[in-house]
Write an enzyme that holds these catalytic residues in place. Structure first.
Site: not given
Ligand code: GUN
Length: 284
Positions: A54, A98, A121
């Site tokens: 990311k 996350q 998100d």
């Molecule tokens: N953990 C697994 N997929 C995701 C996601 O798309 N965003 C976040 N913040 N955590 C995750």
């Protein structure tokens, strides 16, 4: 039938190129870069990889990332304090925490603390509710990426039978809502579904988000189906999807590979959400 590959890397690259232009336009107009704060708590190995990807994508596109790598034992109140500061920081347009969070940290309370306008998100209840009600909202990245991947095939979604295997808040449920918004007839299957195969064999569009290596076998796939594999299962040093790719690609018309399908699109949609949120904050 031998399926055509839906190239998530190529689609990602073209959307990221557009986002690069948009991020540049934002900077030229408002005199600062679009900003995304990324909070990671603890050292989950999969999260380390996702967060790295990311941050790298932000750099590529010209989005400034604010990275918080917090130790496993960080108190919930301290994470909340950081979120509060970022909510009030005018250089930060998007915030993501996350998942999963370490045991003892209440995920619901953490996600609820992020301002819905900065929820990159789309996990906040305001955005999840907006998706349900068909209101303008930030959409979760993986499901939004799934829709883009399906649309890229040129196969129309309206009127099709779509089956989603998995009912998580992050993927299964929002993917079903987005498919419904595209006028598919949607079935959500899960671990307690009776006769799963009867459902999947009816699926013109099949989304596998179960988290079990090669769970969907060829005999479960309808001839000509569009198959989207959300799985990221690590085993013997390799990455496997939720779909048995060699078998399913004999039946499907289009299929996403793992890696190189849904994964890159998730990151790309995060960047898109952040850039859009930046413009929205400025009244665009
Ligand atoms: N953990 C697994 N997929 C995701 C996601 O798309 N965003 C976040 N913040 N955590 C995750």
């Amino acid at each position: 039938m031998s399926a055509k590959i839906i190239d998530g890397k190529a689609l990602s690259a073209s959307i990221r190129e557009q986002m690069k232009g948009e991020a540049e336009r934002f900077e030229n107009t408002y005199g600062r870069k679009v900003g995304l704060a990324v909070i990671k708590v603890g050292a989950n190995p999969a999260s380390e990889v996702y967060v790295r990807n990311k941050i790298k994508a932000c750099e590529e596109v010209g989005v400034k990332s604010f990275s918080y790598n917090l130790p496993e034992e960080t108190a919930e109140a301290d994470i909340i304090d950081i979120i509060d500061t970022l909510n009030g920081d005018e250089n930060v347009d998007g915030i993501l925490v996350q998942l999963p969070l370490p045991k003892g940290v209440n995920e619901k309370r953490i996600l609820a603390r992020i301002l819905p306008e900065k929820d990159a998100d789309g996990f906040h209840a305001v955005n999840a509710g907006g998706l349900m009600l068909g209101l303008p909202c930030t959409k979760p990245c993986t499901p939004a990426g799934i829709i883009e991947l399906i649309k890229s095939t040129g196969v129309s979604i309206a009127g099709k039978n779509a089956v989603v295997i998995g009912r998580s808040n992050i993927v299964g449920k929002p993917a079903a809502m987005l498919l419904l918004a595209e006028n598919a007839t949607v079935t959500i299957c899960h671990s307690r579904t009776a006769d799963l195969k009867a459902h999947t064999l009816n699926a013109d569009i099949l989304v596998a988000a179960v988290g079990i290596k090669e769970f969907v076998t060829g005999d479960m796939v309808k001839d000509g189906a569009v198959v989207v594999d959300v799985g990221m299962n690590r085993a013997d040093g390799k990455l496997y999807g939720d779909v048995n790719y060699p078998e399913a690609s004999e039946k499907a018309s289009y299929i996403t590979p793992v890696p190189g399908g849904v994964g890159p699109m998730t990151v790309t949609m995060l960047i898109k959400n952040t850039v859009e949120s930046a413009f929205r904050c400025k009244g665009n």
